[in-house]
Design an enzyme around this catalytic site. Structure first.
Site, PDB file in Angstrom:
ATOM      1  N   LYS A  69      46.238  34.075  25.579  1.00 32.12           N
ATOM      2  CA  LYS A  69      45.328  34.630  24.535  1.00 32.12           C
ATOM      3  C   LYS A  69      45.879  35.295  23.271  1.00 32.12           C
ATOM      4  O   LYS A  69      47.066  35.752  23.667  1.00 32.12           O
ATOM      5  CB  LYS A  69      44.433  35.952  25.184  1.00 32.12           C
ATOM      6  CG  LYS A  69      43.393  35.380  26.256  1.00 32.12           C
ATOM      7  CD  LYS A  69      42.590  36.548  27.009  1.00 32.12           C
ATOM      8  CE  LYS A  69      41.592  35.893  27.774  1.00 32.12           C
ATOM      9  NZ  LYS A  69      41.949  34.968  28.690  1.00 32.12           N
TER      10      LYS A  69
ATOM     11  N   ASP B 189      43.040  30.413  24.463  1.00 33.24           N
ATOM     12  CA  ASP B 189      41.467  30.930  25.029  1.00 33.24           C
ATOM     13  C   ASP B 189      40.822  31.482  23.835  1.00 33.24           C
ATOM     14  O   ASP B 189      41.621  32.068  22.917  1.00 33.24           O
ATOM     15  CB  ASP B 189      41.738  31.902  26.185  1.00 33.24           C
ATOM     16  CG  ASP B 189      42.523  31.372  27.284  1.00 33.24           C
ATOM     17  OD1 ASP B 189      42.323  30.279  27.602  1.00 33.24           O
ATOM     18  OD2 ASP B 189      42.739  32.207  28.232  1.00 33.24           O
TER      19      ASP B 189
ATOM     20  N   ARG C 100      38.710  22.715  24.110  1.00 28.48           N
ATOM     21  CA  ARG C 100      38.117  22.867  25.709  1.00 28.48           C
ATOM     22  C   ARG C 100      36.952  23.412  25.206  1.00 28.48           C
ATOM     23  O   ARG C 100      36.623  24.428  24.443  1.00 28.48           O
ATOM     24  CB  ARG C 100      39.059  23.969  26.462  1.00 28.48           C
ATOM     25  CG  ARG C 100      38.263  24.535  27.636  1.00 28.48           C
ATOM     26  CD  ARG C 100      38.598  25.909  28.151  1.00 28.48           C
ATOM     27  NE  ARG C 100      40.228  25.792  28.594  1.00 28.48           N
ATOM     28  CZ  ARG C 100      40.930  26.863  28.564  1.00 28.48           C
ATOM     29  NH1 ARG C 100      40.467  27.987  28.253  1.00 28.48           N
ATOM     30  NH2 ARG C 100      42.065  26.630  29.109  1.00 28.48           N
TER      31      ARG C 100
HETATM   32  C1  LIG Z   1      38.451  26.319  32.710  1.00 28.03           C
HETATM   33  C2  LIG Z   1      38.134  27.596  31.942  1.00 28.03           C
HETATM   34  C3  LIG Z   1      38.422  28.232  30.900  1.00 28.03           C
HETATM   35  C4  LIG Z   1      37.723  29.022  30.098  1.00 28.03           C
HETATM   36  N1  LIG Z   1      37.977  29.655  28.999  1.00 28.03           N
HETATM   37  C5  LIG Z   1      37.242  30.472  28.500  1.00 28.03           C
HETATM   38  C6  LIG Z   1      37.702  31.005  27.234  1.00 28.03           C
HETATM   39  O1  LIG Z   1      38.534  30.744  26.474  1.00 28.03           O
HETATM   40  N2  LIG Z   1      36.560  31.723  26.635  1.00 28.03           N
HETATM   41  C7  LIG Z   1      35.480  32.242  27.124  1.00 28.03           C
HETATM   42  O2  LIG Z   1      34.694  32.859  26.472  1.00 28.03           O
HETATM   43  N3  LIG Z   1      35.259  31.759  28.081  1.00 28.03           N
HETATM   44  C8  LIG Z   1      35.940  31.095  29.084  1.00 28.03           C
HETATM   45  N4  LIG Z   1      35.609  30.386  29.998  1.00 28.03           N
HETATM   46  C9  LIG Z   1      34.339  30.819  30.890  1.00 28.03           C
HETATM   47  C10 LIG Z   1      33.026  30.361  30.331  1.00 28.03           C
HETATM   48  O3  LIG Z   1      32.851  30.583  29.206  1.00 28.03           O
HETATM   49  C11 LIG Z   1      31.819  30.625  31.408  1.00 28.03           C
HETATM   50  O4  LIG Z   1      31.855  32.033  31.272  1.00 28.03           O
HETATM   51  C12 LIG Z   1      32.103  30.293  32.837  1.00 28.03           C
HETATM   52  O5  LIG Z   1      32.734  29.018  33.063  1.00 28.03           O
HETATM   53  C13 LIG Z   1      30.812  30.321  33.558  1.00 28.03           C
HETATM   54  O6  LIG Z   1      29.935  29.219  32.933  1.00 28.03           O
HETATM   55  P1  LIG Z   1      29.629  28.004  33.602  1.00 28.03           P
HETATM   56  O7  LIG Z   1      29.565  26.837  32.667  1.00 28.03           O
HETATM   57  O8  LIG Z   1      30.431  27.590  34.840  1.00 28.03           O
HETATM   58  O9  LIG Z   1      27.982  27.872  33.989  1.00 28.03           O
HETATM   59  P2  LIG Z   1      27.286  29.009  34.578  1.00 28.03           P
HETATM   60  O10 LIG Z   1      25.857  28.535  34.418  1.00 28.03           O
HETATM   61  O11 LIG Z   1      27.550  30.446  34.634  1.00 28.03           O
HETATM   62  O12 LIG Z   1      27.425  28.773  36.149  1.00 28.03           O
HETATM   63  C14 LIG Z   1      27.259  27.370  36.830  1.00 28.03           C
HETATM   64  C15 LIG Z   1      27.146  27.672  38.511  1.00 28.03           C
HETATM   65  O13 LIG Z   1      28.560  27.784  38.609  1.00 28.03           O
HETATM   66  C16 LIG Z   1      28.913  28.814  39.577  1.00 28.03           C
HETATM   67  N5  LIG Z   1      29.632  29.969  38.802  1.00 28.03           N
HETATM   68  C17 LIG Z   1      29.750  30.226  37.755  1.00 28.03           C
HETATM   69  N6  LIG Z   1      30.771  31.220  37.487  1.00 28.03           N
HETATM   70  C18 LIG Z   1      31.056  31.696  38.761  1.00 28.03           C
HETATM   71  C19 LIG Z   1      31.812  32.742  39.149  1.00 28.03           C
HETATM   72  N7  LIG Z   1      32.795  33.547  38.282  1.00 28.03           N
HETATM   73  N8  LIG Z   1      31.884  32.946  40.461  1.00 28.03           N
HETATM   74  C20 LIG Z   1      31.244  32.145  41.448  1.00 28.03           C
HETATM   75  N9  LIG Z   1      30.392  31.152  41.002  1.00 28.03           N
HETATM   76  C21 LIG Z   1      30.227  30.872  39.656  1.00 28.03           C
HETATM   77  C22 LIG Z   1      27.348  29.474  39.647  1.00 28.03           C
HETATM   78  O14 LIG Z   1      27.016  28.982  41.065  1.00 28.03           O
HETATM   79  C23 LIG Z   1      26.581  28.899  38.852  1.00 28.03           C
HETATM   80  O15 LIG Z   1      25.304  28.570  39.240  1.00 28.03           O
HETATM   81  C24 LIG Z   1      36.320  29.394  30.830  1.00 28.03           C
HETATM   82  C25 LIG Z   1      35.755  28.694  31.953  1.00 28.03           C
HETATM   83  C26 LIG Z   1      36.418  27.825  32.631  1.00 28.03           C
HETATM   84  C27 LIG Z   1      35.907  26.914  33.574  1.00 28.03           C
END
Ligand SMILES: Cc1cc2nc3c(=O)[nH]c(=O)nc-3n(C[C@H](O)[C@H](O)[C@H](O)COP(=O)(O)OP(=O)(O)OC[C@H]3O[C@@H](n4cnc5c(N)ncnc54)[C@H](O)[C@@H]3O)c2cc1C
Length: 307
Positions: A97, A130, A184
């Site tokens: 970050k 990030d 990403r």
């Molecule tokens: C590799 C990676 C890098 C990322 N980098 C950034 C970044 O640089 N900046 C940024 O703002 N965000 C970042 N994120 C976070 C992202 O923006 C989301 O907040 C997060 O991934 C949850 O969104 P989702 O797409 O998984 O969908 P969601 O709709 O939130 O989740 C889909 C399903 O996945 C499961 N799930 C999701 N999160 C969790 C959890 N924490 N614990 C347990 N189960 C869960 C749940 O069952 C849910 O039903 C990153 C995420 C990933 C995977």
């Protein structure tokens, strides 16, 4: 929704962070989402991921740093991390970050630190910046573009993150595609107002889908960061229909989240990278993970009470 908002507000509270870092239950909850507190502790978890057919991207936890001494310590840790990855032959890249490299002190300091690290990452490692809250979106992209354009070699060694919940992201993606920059794509983890960001899960998903398709068609090795099955299945279908081979993109997920799904994707022969944080500054990161699925908090509390 209220719990999510509350947890995201708590993520930014320094007093609560001091309290949480001294509290063994909080440390135990955090442990699910982080691979260790020290560099040495991460070798085994990363090896385990590699052996299961997955790569890692390692993030030294730390954000919103306001002292130059702490920034120097972060930069040193990233140098040590690169040595560790090479020495232990880990299949891992780096995530960082810009606020941990000094963005809140002086954007030029963060840019210089980034450039030093990217130079050190050549010829074999990759660094992803990030994306933080919206106050940093333009500043982060400015520093990314300045650094990225300095040397053509950086094209495959420096990448950035775009958040599908922001309205501006469609235009940002087009510019990044034009520059052949590695992106990403994630949904976005911060609390943003309706004036700049989609609020409804379905709207965020629809925008993710649209941006994902653009990146799969025209992007430079995009990383699809999501645990959302609908989006993952849509990506699999889209690449099949458009004859996009599995080595032209990767899925990314978070350490400790939906592990069976991670393993299944690896088994199906897709590239998958696990975002693996480490360090003792785990509080804001853990709070954002709990905000994404507040049920995690209740599970953790229940298991603690049972003990
Ligand atoms: C590799 C990676 C890098 C990322 N980098 C950034 C970044 O640089 N900046 C940024 O703002 N965000 C970042 N994120 C976070 C992202 O923006 C989301 O907040 C997060 O991934 C949850 O969104 P989702 O797409 O998984 O969908 P969601 O709709 O939130 O989740 C889909 C399903 O996945 C499961 N799930 C999701 N999160 C969790 C959890 N924490 N614990 C347990 N189960 C869960 C749940 O069952 C849910 O039903 C990153 C995420 C990933 C995977």
């Amino acid at each position: 929704m209220l719990t999510r908002t509350l947890l995201l507000q708590m993520a930014q509270n320094r007093g609560l962070e001091t309290f949480a870092r001294k509290n063994s239950l909080a440390a135990r909850i955090a442990r699910r989402f982080i691979a260790g507190e020290t560099l040495e502790e991460i070798v085994e978890p990363v090896r385990a991921l590699n052996q299961a057919g997955m790569t890692a991207t390692l993030d030294y936890l730390g954000e919103s740093i306001t002292s130059t001494k702490e920034v120097e310590q972060v930069v040193t840790t990233y140098f040590n991390l690169m040595s560790l990855i090479r020495r232990e032959r880990l299949k891992a890249s780096i995530s960082l970050k810009l606020t941990s490299l000094g963005l809140d002190i002086d954007p030029d300091l963060a840019q210089r630190n980034l450039e030093t690290l990217v130079e050190a990452a050549l010829p074999d490692l990759f660094i992803r910046i990030d994306m933080e809250g919206s106050a940093y979106t333009q500043k982060t992209l400015d520093i990314f573009y300045t650094t990225f354009k300095k040397r053509p070699e950086y094209q495959n060694h420096l990448g950035v993150v775009i958040q599908a919940y922001l309205y501006r992201s469609e235009a940002d993606i087009e510019e990044l595609i034009r520059l052949k920059a590695r992106v990403r794509l994630c949904k976005g983890a911060y609390k943003e107002p309706p004036s700049i960001a989609f609020q409804k899960p379905d709207d965020i998903r629809a925008n993710y889908l649209k941006l994902m398709q653009r990146l799969l068609l025209e992007g430079n090795y995009p990383a699809l960061a999501t645990h959302d099955l609908q989006l993952i299945n849509a990506a699999k279908l889209f690449v099949k229909e458009h004859n996009i081979s599995k080595d032209r993109f990767e899925f990314q997920m978070l350490y400790g989240v939906r592990r069976p799904l991670q393993l299944q994707i690896a088994k199906e022969g897709y590239n998958i990278r696990i975002y693996t944080p480490f360090g003792d500054h785990w509080y804001p990161y853990t709070m954002r993970r709990l905000a994404e699925r507040p049920a995690n908090l209740w599970f953790a509390l229940q298991s603690f009470l049972r003990k």
